[in-house]
Write a protein that holds these residues in place. Structure first.
Motif, PDB file in Angstrom:
ATOM      1  N   THR A 450      79.726 -76.309   9.740  1.00 16.59           N
ATOM      2  CA  THR A 450      79.719 -75.248  11.134  1.00 16.59           C
ATOM      3  C   THR A 450      80.386 -75.843  12.189  1.00 16.59           C
ATOM      4  N   GLU A 451      79.576 -77.352  12.173  1.00 11.75           N
ATOM      5  CA  GLU A 451      80.193 -78.260  13.197  1.00 11.75           C
ATOM      6  C   GLU A 451      79.737 -79.980  13.290  1.00 11.75           C
ATOM      7  N   PHE A 452      80.280 -80.482  14.163  1.00 13.97           N
ATOM      8  CA  PHE A 452      80.138 -81.868  13.892  1.00 13.97           C
ATOM      9  C   PHE A 452      79.267 -82.418  13.590  1.00 13.97           C
ATOM     10  N   GLY A 453      79.504 -83.670  12.697  1.00 13.02           N
ATOM     11  CA  GLY A 453      77.576 -84.513  11.715  1.00 13.02           C
ATOM     12  C   GLY A 453      76.422 -83.025  11.365  1.00 13.02           C
ATOM     13  N   ASP A 454      77.321 -82.417  10.816  1.00 14.99           N
ATOM     14  CA  ASP A 454      76.378 -81.011   9.387  1.00 14.99           C
ATOM     15  C   ASP A 454      76.276 -81.808   8.424  1.00 14.99           C
ATOM     16  N   THR A 455      75.437 -81.696   8.066  1.00 14.23           N
ATOM     17  CA  THR A 455      74.882 -82.418   6.318  1.00 14.23           C
ATOM     18  C   THR A 455      74.360 -81.213   6.060  1.00 14.23           C
ATOM     19  N   SER A 456      74.395 -79.878   5.741  1.00 13.33           N
ATOM     20  CA  SER A 456      74.409 -79.309   4.500  1.00 13.33           C
ATOM     21  C   SER A 456      75.107 -78.967   3.514  1.00 13.33           C
ATOM     22  N   ASN A 457      74.434 -78.990   2.596  1.00 16.32           N
ATOM     23  CA  ASN A 457      75.540 -78.931   1.192  1.00 16.32           C
ATOM     24  C   ASN A 457      76.200 -77.221   0.873  1.00 16.32           C
ATOM     25  N   LEU A 458      76.846 -77.394  -0.180  1.00 15.38           N
ATOM     26  CA  LEU A 458      77.945 -76.168  -0.141  1.00 15.38           C
ATOM     27  C   LEU A 458      77.411 -75.092  -0.224  1.00 15.38           C
ATOM     28  N   TRP A 459      76.045 -75.186  -0.839  1.00 16.57           N
ATOM     29  CA  TRP A 459      75.289 -74.297  -1.338  1.00 16.57           C
ATOM     30  C   TRP A 459      74.408 -73.202  -0.686  1.00 16.57           C
ATOM     31  N   ASP A 460      74.135 -74.371   0.156  1.00 17.50           N
ATOM     32  CA  ASP A 460      73.072 -74.026   1.686  1.00 17.50           C
ATOM     33  C   ASP A 460      74.411 -73.155   2.482  1.00 17.50           C
ATOM     34  N   ARG A 461      75.943 -73.196   2.617  1.00 15.00           N
ATOM     35  CA  ARG A 461      76.243 -72.563   3.337  1.00 15.00           C
ATOM     36  C   ARG A 461      77.420 -71.702   2.405  1.00 15.00           C
ATOM     37  N   SER A 462      76.812 -71.031   1.816  1.00 14.15           N
ATOM     38  CA  SER A 462      77.684 -69.969   0.472  1.00 14.15           C
ATOM     39  C   SER A 462      76.594 -68.548   0.516  1.00 14.15           C
ATOM     40  N   VAL A 463      77.413 -67.433  -0.485  1.00 10.86           N
ATOM     41  CA  VAL A 463      76.661 -66.163  -0.524  1.00 10.86           C
ATOM     42  C   VAL A 463      77.450 -66.264  -2.302  1.00 10.86           C
ATOM     43  N   ARG A 464      75.855 -65.045  -2.623  1.00 11.76           N
ATOM     44  CA  ARG A 464      76.922 -65.063  -4.395  1.00 11.76           C
ATOM     45  C   ARG A 464      75.824 -63.538  -4.621  1.00 11.76           C
ATOM     46  N   GLY A 465      76.341 -62.940  -5.405  1.00  8.24           N
ATOM     47  CA  GLY A 465      75.790 -62.061  -5.720  1.00  8.24           C
ATOM     48  C   GLY A 465      75.972 -61.098  -6.570  1.00  8.24           C
ATOM     49  N   GLY A 466      76.069 -59.562  -7.037  1.00  2.00           N
ATOM     50  CA  GLY A 466      76.594 -58.889  -8.678  1.00  2.00           C
ATOM     51  C   GLY A 466      75.332 -57.896  -8.386  1.00  2.00           C
ATOM     52  N   ARG A 467      76.236 -56.882  -9.024  1.00  2.00           N
ATOM     53  CA  ARG A 467      75.758 -55.107  -8.277  1.00  2.00           C
ATOM     54  C   ARG A 467      76.376 -53.747  -9.323  1.00  2.00           C
ATOM     55  N   ILE A 468      75.523 -53.391 -10.276  1.00  3.49           N
ATOM     56  CA  ILE A 468      75.994 -52.602 -11.331  1.00  3.49           C
ATOM     57  C   ILE A 468      75.860 -51.510 -10.930  1.00  3.49           C
ATOM     58  N   ASN A 469      76.824 -50.326 -10.496  1.00  2.00           N
ATOM     59  CA  ASN A 469      76.207 -48.964  -9.928  1.00  2.00           C
ATOM     60  C   ASN A 469      76.776 -47.728 -10.744  1.00  2.00           C
ATOM     61  N   PHE A 470      75.926 -46.356 -11.004  1.00  2.00           N
ATOM     62  CA  PHE A 470      76.341 -45.783 -11.773  1.00  2.00           C
ATOM     63  C   PHE A 470      76.422 -44.643 -10.724  1.00  2.00           C
ATOM     64  N   PRO A 471      77.516 -44.549 -10.024  1.00  2.00           N
ATOM     65  CA  PRO A 471      77.354 -42.825  -9.143  1.00  2.00           C
ATOM     66  C   PRO A 471      78.391 -41.927  -9.214  1.00  2.00           C
ATOM     67  N   ASN A 472      76.790 -41.087  -9.667  1.00  3.67           N
ATOM     68  CA  ASN A 472      77.108 -39.693 -10.391  1.00  3.67           C
ATOM     69  C   ASN A 472      76.358 -38.779 -10.392  1.00  3.67           C
ATOM     70  N   GLN A 473      76.883 -37.401 -10.535  1.00  6.80           N
ATOM     71  CA  GLN A 473      75.806 -36.764 -10.145  1.00  6.80           C
ATOM     72  C   GLN A 473      75.552 -35.477 -11.573  1.00  6.80           C
ATOM     73  N   PRO A 474      73.706 -35.500 -11.890  1.00  6.36           N
ATOM     74  CA  PRO A 474      73.478 -35.153 -10.673  1.00  6.36           C
ATOM     75  C   PRO A 474      72.198 -36.836 -10.713  1.00  6.36           C
ATOM     76  N   TRP A 475      72.339 -37.530 -11.373  1.00  9.02           N
ATOM     77  CA  TRP A 475      71.650 -39.203 -12.200  1.00  9.02           C
ATOM     78  C   TRP A 475      72.752 -39.735 -10.831  1.00  9.02           C
ATOM     79  N   GLU A 476      72.190 -40.665 -10.486  1.00 11.74           N
ATOM     80  CA  GLU A 476      73.039 -41.732  -9.861  1.00 11.74           C
ATOM     81  C   GLU A 476      71.441 -42.796  -9.663  1.00 11.74           C
ATOM     82  N   ALA A 477      72.298 -43.980  -9.531  1.00 13.80           N
ATOM     83  CA  ALA A 477      71.533 -45.499 -10.212  1.00 13.80           C
ATOM     84  C   ALA A 477      72.061 -46.786  -9.666  1.00 13.80           C
ATOM     85  N   HIS A 478      71.875 -47.190  -8.505  1.00 14.53           N
ATOM     86  CA  HIS A 478      72.316 -49.022  -8.799  1.00 14.53           C
ATOM     87  C   HIS A 478      71.221 -49.772  -8.857  1.00 14.53           C
TER      88      HIS A 478
END
Length: 734
Positions: A450-478
């Motif tokens: 993010t700036e000159f001299g930044d010593t953070s590692n790539l893991w700290d500068r990242s985002v990750r995740g997952g999602r399962i979605n069941f978008p139906n009617q009358p039941w909806e869940a995720h």
């Protein structure tokens, strides 16, 4: 960079689950043949369908209810016909009504919500791939609304797209009818394909009845091209050479006061610029823009922020909204490595855009998007360059895998070059267990220092995740899981909160009550959020239970909700950012409830009211949100809003108020006058926005926009800024 083992396991599991159901079960599809208008046959566009050739055209009828009784025949007859010539697609529609004097029609202005009115909506899946479509809707007054539709992790409409097309309507003793003309130049399509996806929806508002030609189930609908019918017989159609020029000219008067005690400064400005677009192929569009201007853009809705995190404001500028569906990254999880409001805006104020280039569209089965923008001087630097690239590969019917790249360069300092790269996967099917929707999403993104001299590692500068979605009617869940690194701060993105891990499931049940003459639908929902620091310490725990939601046959809604919240605060929090109410670190437990009521939108007088009361740090907060709308006659819409927070803390008490009044009068679908006034007692700013728009013809518009802001200073309002803009935009197509 390493992926969490859990995400790999989820991806492997999802691939195993989705693989045998990608093809799903074959379903019968509706089909409609388009009639080619012969030489010598003419059409007078007046909405009356009295030309002889309409009688020779195949018709779509036999609409079925989505609501109130799923699968029942429509209570009123609807007939749709489609014709075309070399340059235009024509849709003729007849909407019979046994009570024509009860047809609801309030709105005239383009792109206004039609939750108030009878309406006719249709989609055109011009690639016939069930992934994207053009969305159009009209009402009995001739209002036109349109959007781009993108299928993926939930269907998304991009309403800022304004295509060039026309609709003519007519009313008589049997109901209403319409003739619609869409230039083929407005659409992207494969000229060698003779089959498109198409579907139609009609809303009979006084009955709250929704009927469809195809895909009438509650987990289907008009926004799902997967369940659309087929339009056949298209051939010999022409897009022209695909060149479009959109120049503009603008005259502005700017009056500003640096501070309440300084004299006002006056300045006249003149500018011109525009866009030049070219269809490289029928599916791929490139364009350039010079001196890009957004004077006609509507102002943001003001908000009062009592949270620890920055607020999200949606994009409203047309240049960045066109093709924005391609640039969406893991949209159900919102990691936002690209947020277009980081370009050309600073604290809500515009930064001049000198030039830009854009390419959006499709190459074979791959969606591509490229954007490069150069901005001018701002308070922080003398100019920046922004580059965004996106590639999305479509596969297996409804699934995608994509990558995104962003770059931000500062002219003043070569060390301020920051880059972000991400990848996302979406596995989707609408044929799980025959006709159910099931979706899986996984993503990861990271950026450079993010700036000159930044010593953070790539893991700290990242985002990750997952999602399962069941978008139906009358039941909806995720269920979703995501991690935001402690130093995640994409230069062209938006991350309101970082340094956490979050697990968040929810489930809801919303059955229709078929035999009731009073209640249409009941609903219950449980929402759980477990948010942890990166060391796994609990930081936020939310339990929210909707005890009961009631949607009446009239369209009115009542909801009752309770919630329990835990917050761990690891540093002091200044609520109003003025040093008066500072919360100390510690553990905070809160209980609360909310009650909300909403009237049906088709009423002439109605609104929405919500009361929320809950523990708030060392005390409690009572929040009232009230909206009142009045429509005394066709064309005039007035909405007043009041958002009030009454906060009582051990550190002291305060109240906040935000007032908003929006008044619009639409003389016709082509001429409108809008007035927006907002005031809050935290910033003590009163702002007005007056906007006159005259659509001379589709694509050619004249705007007059007047903005003025006052500051409450020493018990009186001082005018701090007043801007007047007159702008003419014209479109030339070849």
């Amino acid at each position: 960079m390493r992926f969490p083992p859990g995400i790999f396991c989820c991806a492997v599991l999802a691939l195993g689950l989705f693989n045998p159901i990608f093809q799903g079960l074959a379903q019968d599809q509706m089909s409609l043949g388009a009639y080619r208008i012969a030489p010598g046959e003419t059409i007078v566009l007046d909405g009356k369908l009295d030309e002889d050739f309409w009688e020779n055209t195949e018709m779509a009828s036999d609409f079925l209810m989505m609501e109130p009784v799923e699968g029942s025949p429509a209570s009123e007859r609807t007939i749709i016909r489609v014709a075309f010539d070399e340059q235009y697609l024509y849709i003729g529609a007849r909407f019979y009504d046994s009570e024509p004097d009860q047809i609801k029609a309030f709105q005239r202005r383009r792109d206004m919500s039609l939750l108030t009115d009878d309406r006719f909506a249709f989609i055109l899946d011009t690639y016939n791939d069930q992934r994207s479509a053009y969305y159009f809707e009209i009402n009995p007054l001739g209002l036109m609304s349109d959007a781009l539709l993108r299928v993926g992790q939930g269907t998304r409409l991009i309403p800022a797209w304004d295509g060039i097309w026309r609709a003519w309507v007519s009313r008589d003793s049997e109901g209403w009818s319409a003739e619609i003309r869409i230039p083929f130049m407005t659409l992207n399509f494969d000229p060698n394909a003779e089959v498109w996806g198409i579907n139609f929806l009609r809303t009979i508002r006084r009955k709250n009845e929704e009927v469809l030609w195809s895909g009438h189930r509650r987990n289907q609908g008009i926004l799902r091209p997967q369940d659309a019918g087929k339009l056949t017989g298209l051939s010999g159609i022409n897009q022209g050479i695909g060149l479009e020029a959109i120049p503009y000219g603008i005259v502005s008067e700017v009056r500003q006061r640096p501070d309440p005690e300084s004299p006002i400064q006056n300045e006249f400005r003149y500018n011109a610029g525009g866009e030049l677009n070219y269809n490289i192929s029928p599916n791929l569009k490139a364009g350039i823009t010079v001196n890009t201007d957004f004077a006609e853009t509507e102002v943001d809705d003001r908000q009062i922020n009592l949270t620890r995190f920055p607020l999200f404001f949606p994009e409203r500028r047309a240049f960045f909204l066109e093709g924005s569906h391609i640039f969406q990254f893991a949209p159900s999880s919102n990691p936002n490595p690209y947020f277009s409001r980081r370009i050309g805006l600073q604290d809500g104020r515009p930064i001049p855009i000198r030039y830009g280039a854009r390419m959006i569209g499709r190459i074979n089965n791959t969606d591509v998007g490229f954007l490069h923008v150069r901005t001018g001087e701002s308070q922080e630097n003398s100019g920046e360059s922004f580059t965004v690239g996106r590639v999305v590969q479509n596969f297996a019917g409804e699934s995608t895998i994509g990558i995104m790249y962003t770059r931000r360069d500062s002219e003043e300092d070569s060390l301020q070059t920051r880059q972000t790269i991400g990848a996302d996967l979406g596995l989707n099917t609408s044929k799980f267990l025959g006709n159910k929707n099931l979706q899986f999403e996984a993503f990861m993104a990271a950026h450079t220092e993010t700036e000159f001299g930044d010593t953070s590692n790539l893991w700290d500068r990242s985002v990750r995740g997952g999602r399962i979605n069941f978008p139906n009617q009358p039941w909806e869940a995720h269920v979703s899981y995501r991690e935001f690194g402690i130093n995640y701060d994409p230069a062209v993105g938006f991350a309101p909160r970082v340094g956490f891990r979050r697990l968040q499931p929810s489930i809801s049940y919303s059955p229709l009550i078929g035999k009731s003459a009073i209640i249409r639908e009941l609903s219950w929902q449980y929402y759980f959020e477990y948010l942890m620091e990166m060391d796994w310490r609990p930081a936020t725990v939310n339990h929210r239970l909707q005890l009961l939601g009631i949607r009446f046959e009239t369209g009115d809604i009542l909801q009752f909700e309770v919630n329990h919240n835990y917050e761990f605060l690891d540093h002091t929090f200044d609520i109003l950012r003025n040093g008066e109410f500072v919360i100390q670190p510690g553990d905070y437990y809160n209980l609360g409830y909310s009650i909300s009521a909403q009237s049906a939108n088709f009423r002439k007088v109605g609104g929405e009211f919500t009361l929320r009361k809950a523990g708030f740090w060392t005390g409690e907060q009572t929040m009232i949100t009230a909206d009142l709308f009045v429509r005394p006659f066709v064309g005039l819409n007035m909405t007043g809003s009041w958002i009030h927070s009454r906060v009582r803390l051990a550190e002291g008490d305060f109240d906040t108020h935000l007032f908003r009044l929006i008044t619009a009068y639409d003389f016709s679908p082509w001429v409108s006058l809008n007035f927006n006034i907002q005031y809050d007692n935290v910033t003590n700013f009163l702002g007005t926005n007056t906007r006159f728009a005259w659509v001379i013809s589709p694509g050619n518009t004249f705007f007059v926009v007047y903005n003025q802001n006052w500051r409450n200073y020493m018990e009186r309002f001082i005018s701090m800024e007043a801007n007047t803009n007159m702008k003419l935009t014209y479109t030339f197509r070849f």
